[in-house]
Write an enzyme that holds these catalytic residues in place. Structure first.
Site, mmCIF file in Angstrom:
data_model
loop_
_atom_site.group_PDB
_atom_site.id
_atom_site.type_symbol
_atom_site.label_atom_id
_atom_site.label_comp_id
_atom_site.label_asym_id
_atom_site.label_seq_id
_atom_site.Cartn_x
_atom_site.Cartn_y
_atom_site.Cartn_z
ATOM 1 N N GLU A 122 20.057 34.008 -10.899
ATOM 2 C CA GLU A 122 20.110 32.613 -10.462
ATOM 3 C C GLU A 122 19.972 32.632 -8.940
ATOM 4 O O GLU A 122 20.937 32.760 -8.214
ATOM 5 C CB GLU A 122 21.417 31.945 -10.885
ATOM 6 N N ARG A 220 11.947 5.068 -9.485
ATOM 7 C CA ARG A 220 10.677 5.177 -8.757
ATOM 8 C C ARG A 220 10.340 6.630 -8.413
ATOM 9 O O ARG A 220 9.173 6.969 -8.244
ATOM 10 C CB ARG A 220 10.728 4.354 -7.463
ATOM 11 N N ASP A 267 28.124 28.345 -17.768
ATOM 12 C CA ASP A 267 28.083 28.546 -16.317
ATOM 13 C C ASP A 267 29.456 29.011 -15.823
ATOM 14 O O ASP A 267 29.886 28.686 -14.714
ATOM 15 C CB ASP A 267 27.651 27.261 -15.598
ATOM 16 N N ILE A 301 30.978 21.846 -6.554
ATOM 17 C CA ILE A 301 31.276 22.462 -7.842
ATOM 18 C C ILE A 301 30.675 23.861 -7.883
ATOM 19 O O ILE A 301 29.517 24.071 -7.510
ATOM 20 C CB ILE A 301 30.718 21.603 -8.994
ATOM 21 N N GLY A 303 30.331 26.566 -10.585
ATOM 22 C CA GLY A 303 30.490 27.090 -11.926
ATOM 23 C C GLY A 303 31.583 26.343 -12.668
ATOM 24 O O GLY A 303 32.017 25.260 -12.257
#
Length: 378
Positions: A122, A220, A267, A301, A303
């Site tokens: 990751e 949009r 996660d 945040i 995990g």
């Protein structure tokens, strides 16, 4: 060894029914309805679902995969196995090339032992604007030579790379990953809708924790969320812990993608299964309060403390999914992401007997892997 499990509510891709199954040499050999022939292990009407498959987990039980220590990594896998995750990948976080190569090499040993299903990078090729709990000082532009070296360090066990499609060179690395048999996942990205589509066209097939660490859905400027939800080539990861994503948005994603393209993930980081306190996540420091993990500096945040048995239960109780749909999102779909759905991910004849027993409240009551009880139901 042969075992018959009877008096159980079986959750299969075709639906849910009362029945029984037999297991021989670690595989399911029969799946039946009604009363089992002969004697068997009665589960007293409890629910049997396939073992969970988690394609995105960083740690648990006080330890982290990014630490690169095989002993503690095995403890992480064992912890999640005890919560029903019979197949798991080890997710790393952004670090220096040398650290990532060293960690991948160490974790490859556990892959070869069958404890891990692969390695997930990751980062480090992610957006500084959406880096989340990754060290921004260590982020860098995608580099094909570096990526090849990391894949080589993993000795064939690197299974996924999270990358931001808008970065210079990203599309080339996505193509390289596809050529190496590595899943390219789009995430931690500030991409536009069009840039995200370009990443998918280059070969990306997964959305790393949809919604999180990417621009919000706009009417949009739909951004990556709309592109990833709506493209039939993409499986979307969701963190269903009551913190990362509102239940309404979880339902929206699952409705758009369907159970066949939605994969629940944890996660999870080191604090999963532990109490509140301070924990490492790669080079970053994380504070956990009331079970919510956030960076010590900045409060982002970082995990979760989620386990897959809780994710399954929440998918039914908070999202309104059926048992069959929840089993798809926690088992069969992520197994398909890994190319393992012929062997695991559902209760079917010929597949490995990776099974989870749940009580009437959908709480964990037993875990089996390859026909052997990890946690035997009382």
């Amino acid at each position: 060894m042969s075992l018959t499990v009877s008096d159980v509510r079986l959750v299969t891709p075709e639906g849910t029914h009362d029945g029984w199954l037999t297991i021989e040499d670690g595989r399911i050999t029969h799946v039946g309805r009604g009363r089992a022939p002969g004697n068997g292990l009665s589960l007293g009407g409890r629910t049997l679902v396939p073992g969970f498959v988690d394609v995105h987990s960083h740690g648990g039980a006080g330890a982290s995969y990014p630490d690169g220590d095989p002993e503690t990594a095995a403890a992480v896998a064992s912890f999640h196995l005890g919560h029903g995750t019979t197949t798991t990948m080890a997710s790393l976080v952004t670090a220096s090339p040398a650290t990532l190569a060293r960690t991948a090499s160490a974790l490859a040993d556990l892959c070869e032992q069958g404890l891990l299903a692969g390695i997930h990078f990751e980062g480090p090729y992610i957006s500084k604007a959406r880096c989340g709990a990754h060290d921004p000082a260590l982020l860098r532009e995608p580099d094909r030579d570096e990526f090849r070296a990391l894949v080589a360090a993993g000795r064939g066990h690197v299974r996924m790379l999270t990358i931001a499609a808008e970065l210079p060179g990203a599309l080339d690395v996505i193509r390289e990953a596809a050529g190496e048999g590595v899943i390219a996942a789009l995430g931690h990205s500030d991409a536009t809708y069009e840039q995200t589509i370009a990443g998918i066209e280059a070969g990306a097939t997964v959305a790393t924790h949809l919604y999180n660490a990417m621009p919000p859905l706009g009417h949009r400027a739909p951004g990556p969320v709309a592109a990833l939800m709506q493209d039939e080539r993409v499986t979307v990861e969701l963190v269903n812990d009551g913190v990362h994503v509102h239940a309404a948005m979880l339902r929206l994603a699952a409705h758009e993608a369907g159970p066949g393209r939605t994969a629940m993930i944890t996660d999870a980081m080191a604090a999963a299964g532990m109490g509140d306190g301070r924990y490492p996540l790669g080079p970053m420091t994380v504070d956990v309060e009331n079970g919510v993990a956030r960076l010590a500096e900045g409060g982002t945040i970082a995990g979760s403390t989620l386990t897959m048995d809780v994710a399954f239960r929440r998918t039914v109780t908070e999202m309104g999914a059926s048992l069959t749909e929840a089993a798809a999102m926690t088992s069969l779909t992520p197994a398909r992401v890994l190319g393992l759905d012929a062997e695991i991910g559902s209760i079917a004849v010929g597949k490995h007997a990776d099974l989870v027993v749940l009580d009437d409240d959908l709480r964990l009551a037993g875990v089996m892997k390859r026909g052997a009880w990890v946690r035997e139901p009382a």
